[in-house]
Every structure is written in structure tokens, then in C-alpha cells.
Motif scaffolding. Structure first.
Motif, PDB file in Angstrom:
ATOM      1  N   ILE A 258       0.992  -1.160  -0.067  1.00 42.63           N
ATOM      2  CA  ILE A 258      -0.046   0.062  -0.098  1.00 42.63           C
ATOM      3  C   ILE A 258       0.919   1.103   0.056  1.00 42.63           C
ATOM      4  N   GLY A 259       0.718   2.117  -1.060  1.00 46.42           N
ATOM      5  CA  GLY A 259       1.345   3.401  -0.984  1.00 46.42           C
ATOM      6  C   GLY A 259       2.404   3.359  -1.946  1.00 46.42           C
ATOM      7  N   GLY A 260       2.531   1.979  -2.813  1.00 47.57           N
ATOM      8  CA  GLY A 260       3.463   2.247  -3.940  1.00 47.57           C
ATOM      9  C   GLY A 260       4.668   1.010  -3.500  1.00 47.57           C
ATOM     10  N   THR A 261       4.883   0.230  -4.535  1.00 49.72           N
ATOM     11  CA  THR A 261       5.882  -0.864  -4.235  1.00 49.72           C
ATOM     12  C   THR A 261       7.351  -0.200  -4.037  1.00 49.72           C
ATOM     13  N   ASP A 262       7.642   0.840  -4.751  1.00 46.03           N
ATOM     14  CA  ASP A 262       8.839   1.400  -4.556  1.00 46.03           C
ATOM     15  C   ASP A 262       9.253   1.865  -3.110  1.00 46.03           C
ATOM     16  N   TYR A 263       8.148   2.194  -2.432  1.00 47.65           N
ATOM     17  CA  TYR A 263       8.503   3.160  -1.252  1.00 47.65           C
ATOM     18  C   TYR A 263       8.197   2.151  -0.079  1.00 47.65           C
ATOM     19  N   VAL A 264       8.234   0.635   0.044  1.00 41.57           N
ATOM     20  CA  VAL A 264       7.923   0.004   1.085  1.00 41.57           C
ATOM     21  C   VAL A 264       9.035  -0.094   2.097  1.00 41.57           C
ATOM     22  N   GLN A 265      10.465  -0.242   1.618  1.00 39.09           N
ATOM     23  CA  GLN A 265      11.656  -0.118   2.255  1.00 39.09           C
ATOM     24  C   GLN A 265      12.034   1.087   2.673  1.00 39.09           C
ATOM     25  N   LEU A 266      11.264   2.286   2.642  1.00 41.32           N
ATOM     26  CA  LEU A 266      11.923   3.446   2.697  1.00 41.32           C
ATOM     27  C   LEU A 266      11.387   3.854   3.986  1.00 41.32           C
ATOM     28  N   PHE A 267      12.028   3.702   5.266  1.00 46.48           N
ATOM     29  CA  PHE A 267      11.606   3.679   6.563  1.00 46.48           C
ATOM     30  C   PHE A 267      11.327   5.294   7.008  1.00 46.48           C
ATOM     31  N   PHE A 268      12.376   6.096   6.849  1.00 46.00           N
ATOM     32  CA  PHE A 268      12.223   7.479   6.999  1.00 46.00           C
ATOM     33  C   PHE A 268      11.056   8.067   6.121  1.00 46.00           C
ATOM     34  N   TYR A 269      11.037   7.920   5.038  1.00 47.98           N
ATOM     35  CA  TYR A 269       9.942   8.528   4.137  1.00 47.98           C
ATOM     36  C   TYR A 269       8.712   8.203   4.427  1.00 47.98           C
ATOM     37  N   ASN A 270       8.384   7.009   4.923  1.00 54.70           N
ATOM     38  CA  ASN A 270       7.194   6.550   5.180  1.00 54.70           C
ATOM     39  C   ASN A 270       6.657   7.110   6.445  1.00 54.70           C
ATOM     40  N   ILE A 271       7.581   7.425   7.360  1.00 57.22           N
ATOM     41  CA  ILE A 271       7.356   8.171   8.750  1.00 57.22           C
ATOM     42  C   ILE A 271       6.696   9.482   8.262  1.00 57.22           C
ATOM     43  N   ILE A 272       7.539  10.127   7.353  1.00 60.60           N
ATOM     44  CA  ILE A 272       6.988  11.522   6.994  1.00 60.60           C
ATOM     45  C   ILE A 272       5.720  11.513   6.231  1.00 60.60           C
ATOM     46  N   ARG A 273       5.378  10.107   5.374  1.00 58.14           N
ATOM     47  CA  ARG A 273       4.217   9.944   4.580  1.00 58.14           C
ATOM     48  C   ARG A 273       2.888  10.060   5.653  1.00 58.14           C
ATOM     49  N   TYR A 274       3.278   8.985   6.818  1.00 60.91           N
ATOM     50  CA  TYR A 274       2.275   8.819   7.342  1.00 60.91           C
ATOM     51  C   TYR A 274       1.851  10.182   8.475  1.00 60.91           C
ATOM     52  N   LEU A 275       2.587  11.159   8.695  1.00 60.93           N
ATOM     53  CA  LEU A 275       2.572  12.221   9.263  1.00 60.93           C
ATOM     54  C   LEU A 275       1.682  13.065   8.394  1.00 60.93           C
ATOM     55  N   VAL A 276       1.889  13.070   7.056  1.00 57.46           N
ATOM     56  CA  VAL A 276       1.114  13.731   5.970  1.00 57.46           C
ATOM     57  C   VAL A 276      -0.333  13.429   6.074  1.00 57.46           C
ATOM     58  N   VAL A 277      -0.582  11.986   6.278  1.00 53.92           N
ATOM     59  CA  VAL A 277      -1.855  11.350   6.183  1.00 53.92           C
ATOM     60  C   VAL A 277      -2.482  11.743   7.282  1.00 53.92           C
ATOM     61  N   ILE A 278      -1.886  11.730   8.600  1.00 54.84           N
ATOM     62  CA  ILE A 278      -2.531  12.265   9.921  1.00 54.84           C
ATOM     63  C   ILE A 278      -2.950  13.871   9.678  1.00 54.84           C
TER      64      ILE A 278
END
Length: 379
Positions: free
Chosen positions: A86-106
Motif C-alpha cells: 500500500i502506497g507504492g511498491t517502490d516505497y515499502v523499504q523507505l523507513f524515514f520517508y514512510n514516517i513523513i508520509r504517515y505524518l502527512v496522512v494524519i
């Protein structure tokens, strides 16, 4: 109503950048820290107000954010158990980027993604510029030239359209600056590299260049860099289908970057090469005049030389030249000082060479980027 407010903020941000530049030039004896931070904030607001075209990576990132939002996936699963990609296959392993993305979702506003990441990028540039000026005085005019140099090596449109690579480069630039100039621990360097790496995998190449620049035997470092740049396509092809996902994704990226050498005209590349040539001329003038430098300046120059050599070895591989230079963009203030010096009596020619090369390089960059900003829509 929301669009109207964004448009007003956009216009104010453009005015702030212009006024900030005037302040730095008019009151050149003092570095106005707040002015730099306000300019960084204004640039972040501009990226927030842009409606990306479908060719921009930001367009795809907005779509990925919507997918995360609509899925209802929680924070822990997004980071560690995202089996459905969910959120793109290319981004699954990107730990810090996913933290930022989840903050944006919130925050429930996709436009906060470019705002946050752009502010991280230019916020780090501000920190490095302000900190460097504590020990190595530079006038407001010099800082304006440094901002121009930053935009040659890291064009604003790349910050706006791609986000990930430039933000990762900024975090890595901070790691290199703290390790090289501030003499912070290698553990801190590794931690910051981890954050940069989990925003964009490509920053690992600049880490290799930095470590080679620290070698005592420069000739050996150059030889290793030469062999490294030539075997990257083969290594990338070999591990492209690796069972380890991070290795596979990283190899796929480098395989794309080194797929074939291009001989076409690229104005961003021409602008960058003009400045790189200016840097080498300036360093040659310094060597001819037997100018002695501090350890910090020598370290910056060693890194610079390795980056220039890397750009020569990667001739034709557009992405392998431009992407690493983003790091130099964030380090533009130490870079400018190290190749220009501060004593105008003995460094006049070096400063003239650098200013002319930066202005010429920026003309080529703006030749492409400005028309695109005239065509896209805002808010």
C-alpha cells in the motif's frame, strides 16, 4: 476559500524571497539568520502551492498518499508489515520517508508532503550556511552567490518535482558536514546516512565518494573510483533480481541510471559542468599561488575534487552526474568559500572565475526551469 488563501500565501512567498535577497545584498556585513530561514519557509510554501503535472514524481506521490489514506493502514503496518504494498511498491523499504508520509496522512493534506520535505532540504542548507559563517566570515553578497550555486547543483524544480532525492541529499550533506567539518562521531554519520538512505537509495554513491576523498593516497582513490564507476552497470545488472528487496530496488535504480550513455544536449548538465570547470580552474589558480589552507578547507576541496572526477568518469550518464551534485548544492556555502577564499587581494581571479561560472551555469538552468513554472498551475 482554501485555494484563495494558498494563492495569497504563494504571492507573499515570492515577495519574501525577493525582499530577502535584497536584504542580504544591502546589509552585506551581517548574515541575517532569520532572513535565510524565512526564505527557506517561502520556498517550501511555493512547492506546496504547485499543482504537479503527471510527469512529475510528486504527482505519483500524491496518488500514493491517497492510497495510504483510503486503505486505513496503521503506522506500524506501513513501516514493518506492508505486505500489500500500500502506497507504492517502490516505497515499502523507505523507513524515514514512510514516517513523513504517515505524518502527512494524519495532517489530512497531501500538500504538506512537499512543504515538509522542502523545508528539511533548505532548512539544512540554512543550518550549514549559518554554522559555517561562525568560523569563516562570508558577506551577504557571498550568501546570495551561494544560493545561486545551490540552484545550479540542485535546481529548485528538482526539489519541487522529485522531493525524495533532494531531501535525501540534504540529510546526507548534513552527515558529511558534521563529520568532515564539525568532527562529529562516525556513529552520527551512520545514523544520518540511514535516514537519507531510507528516503532515496541513490545517496549511497555519494557516501562512497566521500569515503574515497578521505583516503591518504589520492591516486589510489581515483583509481578505485574509476573502476567503481565502470563496474556499477554490471553490479546493478547482476543484483537487479536479488531476493533481498533493498538490494534489488537499489540495483534497479542504478541499472536505469547507467542503462546507456547519452550524447544529447541537457541544459541542466551544461550548467553544472560550467561550474565544475570553474571550480577546477579556481583550484588550479590556488595551487599556482601556493596558498595554504586550514584542514577544513583542504577536506572540502578533497571531496570537491573527487566529485568533479566522478562527473568526468560518468560522462554520458546524466543521472549519475546530476543526482550526486545535489549534495554539493546543499553544501554550496562551504564549497564557495573553499574555492574562492576570503582575502580579495590574493583571490580576485578565483572569485571572478567562480562568479562568472555560477552566473553562466544558472542561466542554463533557468533557461529550462522558468518556462515550466510559467506553464504549470498553482493551488
Amino acid at each position: 476559500m482554501g485555494a484563495f488563501i494558498l494563492n495569497v500565501v504563494l504571492l507573499l512567498s515570492v515577495e519574501v524571497i525577493v525582499i530577502g535577497g535584497v536584504v542580504l545584498i544591502k546589509y552585506s556585513n551581517v548574515i541575517h539568520k532569520r532572513t535565510l530561514i524565512i526564505i527557506a519557509l517561502a520556498l517550501s510554501i511555493i512547492t506546496m502551492c504547485v499543482n504537479p503535472t503527471k510527469y512529475w514524481d510528486l504527482y505519483r506521490q500524491y496518488a500514493a498518499l491517497n492510497e495510504i489514506k483510503n486503505s486505513g493502514i496503521d503506522f506500524i503496518d506501513l513501516l514493518f508489515n506492508n505486505k500489500l504494498r500500500i502506497g507504492g511498491t517502490d516505497y515499502v523499504q523507505l523507513f524515514f520517508y514512510n514516517i513523513i508520509r504517515y505524518l502527512v496522512v494524519i495532517l489530512k493534506n497531501n500538500r504538506m508532503l512537499p512543504f515538509i520535505m522542502t523545508f528539511i532540504t533548505y532548512g539544512i542548507w540554512c543550518y550549514i550556511t549559518i554554522d559555517w559563517n561562525k568560523e569563516h566570515y562570508m558577506s551577504g553578497n557571498d550568501i546570495v552567490i551561494s544560493m545561486m550555486l545551490c540552484n545550479v547543483f540542485m535546481p529548485f524544480i528538482f526539489v519541487n518535482s522529485g522531493l525524495r532525492n533532494t531531501t535525501a541529499a540534504a540529510i546526507l550533506a548534513l552527515a558529511i558536514y558534521n563529520n568532515m567539518i564539525k568532527k562529529h562521531s562516525f556513529i552520527e554519520f551512520v545514523i544520518l546516512f540511514f535516514f537519507a538512505f531510507t528516503v532515496h537509495f541513490s545517496v549511497i554513491y555519494v557516501v562512497i565518494i566521500y569515503l574515497l576523498s578521505k583516503m591518504r593516497h589520492t591516486k589510489l582513490a581515483v583509481v578505485l573510483l574509476f573502476f567503481g564507476t565502470n563496474i556499477i552497470p554490471y553490479i546493478a545488472g547482476t543484483f537487479r533480481n536479488s531476493k533481498y528487496e533493498i538490494l534489488s530496488k537499489m540495483s534497479s535504480s542504478f541499472a536505469i541510471y547507467t542503462e546507456k550513455r547519452s550524447s544529447g544536449i541537457n541544459y541542466y548538465l551544461i550548467g553544472a559542468y560550467i561550474v565544475l570547470i570553474g571550480i577546477m580552474i579556481s583550484l588550479l589558480i590556488e595551487k599556482k599561488n601556493n596558498i595554504e589552507n586550514s584542514k577544513e578547507i583542504v577536506a572540502v576541496q578533497s571531496f570537491l575534487i573527487m566529485m568533479v572526477i566522478s562527473s568526468v568518469f560518468n560522462l554520458g550518464y546524466l543521472e549519475m552526474i546530476l543526482r550526486p551534485l545535489y549534495v554539493l548544492g546543499v553544501l554550496s556555502t562551504p564549497v564557495l568559500y573553499s574555492v574562492c577564499g576570503n582575502d580579495k587581494r590574493i583571490n580576485t581571479w578565483r572569485q571572478l572565475v567562480m562568479v562568472l561560472s555560477i552566473v553562466c551555469g544558472l542561466i542554463f538552468v533557468l533557461r529550462i526551469s522558468l518556462p515550466e513554472y510559467m506553464m504549470i498551475t498553482y493551488c
